[in-house]
Enzyme design. Sequence first.
Site, short mmCIF file in Angstrom:
data_model
loop_
_atom_site.label_atom_id
_atom_site.label_comp_id
_atom_site.label_asym_id
_atom_site.label_seq_id
_atom_site.Cartn_x
_atom_site.Cartn_y
_atom_site.Cartn_z
N GLU A 36 -5.08 -4.71 10.78
CA GLU A 36 -4.02 -3.71 10.96
C GLU A 36 -4.26 -2.97 12.28
O GLU A 36 -5.07 -2.03 12.32
CB GLU A 36 -4.03 -2.71 9.81
CG GLU A 36 -3.75 -3.30 8.46
CD GLU A 36 -3.19 -2.27 7.49
OE1 GLU A 36 -2.10 -2.51 6.97
OE2 GLU A 36 -3.84 -1.23 7.27
N SER A 78 3.79 -2.05 10.25
CA SER A 78 5.25 -2.12 10.40
C SER A 78 5.84 -3.47 9.96
O SER A 78 6.79 -3.98 10.57
CB SER A 78 5.66 -1.78 11.84
OG SER A 78 5.33 -0.42 12.13
N HIS A 84 -9.50 1.53 5.20
CA HIS A 84 -8.18 1.66 5.82
C HIS A 84 -8.29 2.62 7.01
O HIS A 84 -9.03 3.60 6.95
CB HIS A 84 -7.15 2.17 4.81
CG HIS A 84 -5.75 2.08 5.34
ND1 HIS A 84 -5.23 3.01 6.20
CD2 HIS A 84 -4.79 1.14 5.16
CE1 HIS A 84 -4.00 2.64 6.53
NE2 HIS A 84 -3.70 1.51 5.90
N LYS A 144 0.06 4.29 -0.25
CA LYS A 144 -0.56 5.48 0.35
C LYS A 144 -0.36 6.67 -0.60
O LYS A 144 -0.40 6.49 -1.81
CB LYS A 144 -0.02 5.70 1.76
CG LYS A 144 -0.12 4.41 2.60
CD LYS A 144 0.13 4.60 4.06
CE LYS A 144 -0.03 3.26 4.78
NZ LYS A 144 0.09 3.35 6.22
N ASN A 155 0.86 -1.19 0.00
CA ASN A 155 0.00 0.00 0.00
C ASN A 155 0.90 1.24 0.00
O ASN A 155 1.49 1.57 1.02
CB ASN A 155 -0.90 -0.03 1.25
CG ASN A 155 -1.72 1.24 1.40
OD1 ASN A 155 -1.81 2.06 0.47
ND2 ASN A 155 -2.31 1.42 2.57
N GLU A 162 -6.51 4.92 8.06
CA GLU A 162 -6.24 6.35 7.79
C GLU A 162 -7.48 7.03 7.21
O GLU A 162 -7.73 8.20 7.48
CB GLU A 162 -5.02 6.47 6.86
CG GLU A 162 -3.73 6.24 7.64
CD GLU A 162 -2.59 5.60 6.86
OE1 GLU A 162 -2.66 5.56 5.62
OE2 GLU A 162 -1.63 5.13 7.51
N GLY A 167 2.98 2.39 10.83
CA GLY A 167 3.97 3.46 10.67
C GLY A 167 4.74 3.78 11.93
O GLY A 167 5.42 4.80 12.02
P1 13P Z 1 3.27 0.52 7.66
O1 13P Z 1 3.76 -0.78 7.05
O2 13P Z 1 4.02 1.72 7.18
O3 13P Z 1 3.19 0.41 9.15
O4 13P Z 1 1.76 0.73 7.13
C1 13P Z 1 0.84 -0.30 7.28
C2 13P Z 1 -0.37 0.04 6.51
O5 13P Z 1 -1.11 0.94 6.87
C3 13P Z 1 -0.64 -0.72 5.28
O6 13P Z 1 -1.93 -0.51 4.81
#
Ligand code: 13P
Length: 255
Positions: A167, A213, A95, A11, A9, A97, A173
Site C-alpha cells: 500500500e 484508492s 497498516h 478502518k 478494511n 495509519e 485515501g
Molecule cells: P483507500 O482504499 O481508502 O485508499 O484505503 C486503502 C487502505 O488503507 C486499505 O487498507
Amino acid sequence: MRNRLVAGNWKMNKTPAQTDVFINRFLELVDSNHAAEILLLPPFTSLDWAGKLLAAVGISLGAQDLYFEPGGPFTGEISTEMLLACHCSYVLVGHSERRTILNENETLVNRKVLAATASGIRPILCVGETLTEHQQRKARERICFQLEHGLAGMDQQDAASVVIAYEPLWAIGTGETASAQAAQETINMIRKWLAVAYDDSLSRRIRILYGGSVNPENTAALLDQPDIDGVLVGGASLSPETFAQIANCAGQSAT
Ligand code: 13P
C-alpha cells in the site's frame, strides 16, 4: 495456484448495527458462487456480530490489529485469543495509519506478525513507501526494510501463512492509484525478495495484495497483473454496492 483475495478494511467506521445492514445488503449483491476469497475487516466492536453473520456464508473475517501478548495488564489491547473467539482468521499488521499516526515501529510489527502466526491467524503484513520516498525513488529500499524486519524470525512454514499488502502511502485515501503496471513492478520486486529470503516455491505461494484508492473501475486492470493476487480496499469497501462490484469483478477475472 494462488486464490484471489478481496479484503475490505473498514478502518474506524461502522457500529455493529451498521455492520448488520452492510452484510445483509452485500450478501444480496455479491455473486453467490464468487471465485475470489472475500474478507471483511471491521473495527473490533463489530467483530463478534460480523463473525456470527459471516460464519455460514463463506466470507472470511479479520481484525485491523492485535497485541502480541496473550493477556494481562495491557489497557486497550486485544489478544489473538479474543480474535479467535470472534472467528477471525486474518489480522492486518503494520497498516501505514498505525505506523504513522500511532508510531508503531518495526519491532512491534514483527512481534504482532509472530503472535498472529503462532495463534493460527494469518497476518496481512502491510508495507509501502511515503510520497517523499516515492519521489526520491526509495520505495524499494523502504519496502525491503519493512519486509526484512516484519518477517524476522519466521521460518518457511510460518511465512507461508502470511499475506503481504503493498500500500503506497501516497495512494491511500487520495484517489490516486499506482498504475497497474507500477503496482505489478513493485509486487514483483516483493516476490523476488521473498525468493531470496526463503525460496522460489514460497515466493510463488504467498499472496500479495495491492491497496490504495482501489475502486470498481481500476480493480480489473490491477488484477490482470500476474503478481497481484488481490486488493485491500479502504473507502470503497464501506458501501455494499461498490465493494460487491469489486468482489464480483475479482471473482470473474479469477475464473
Ligand atoms: P483507500 O482504499 O481508502 O485508499 O484505503 C486503502 C487502505 O488503507 C486499505 O487498507
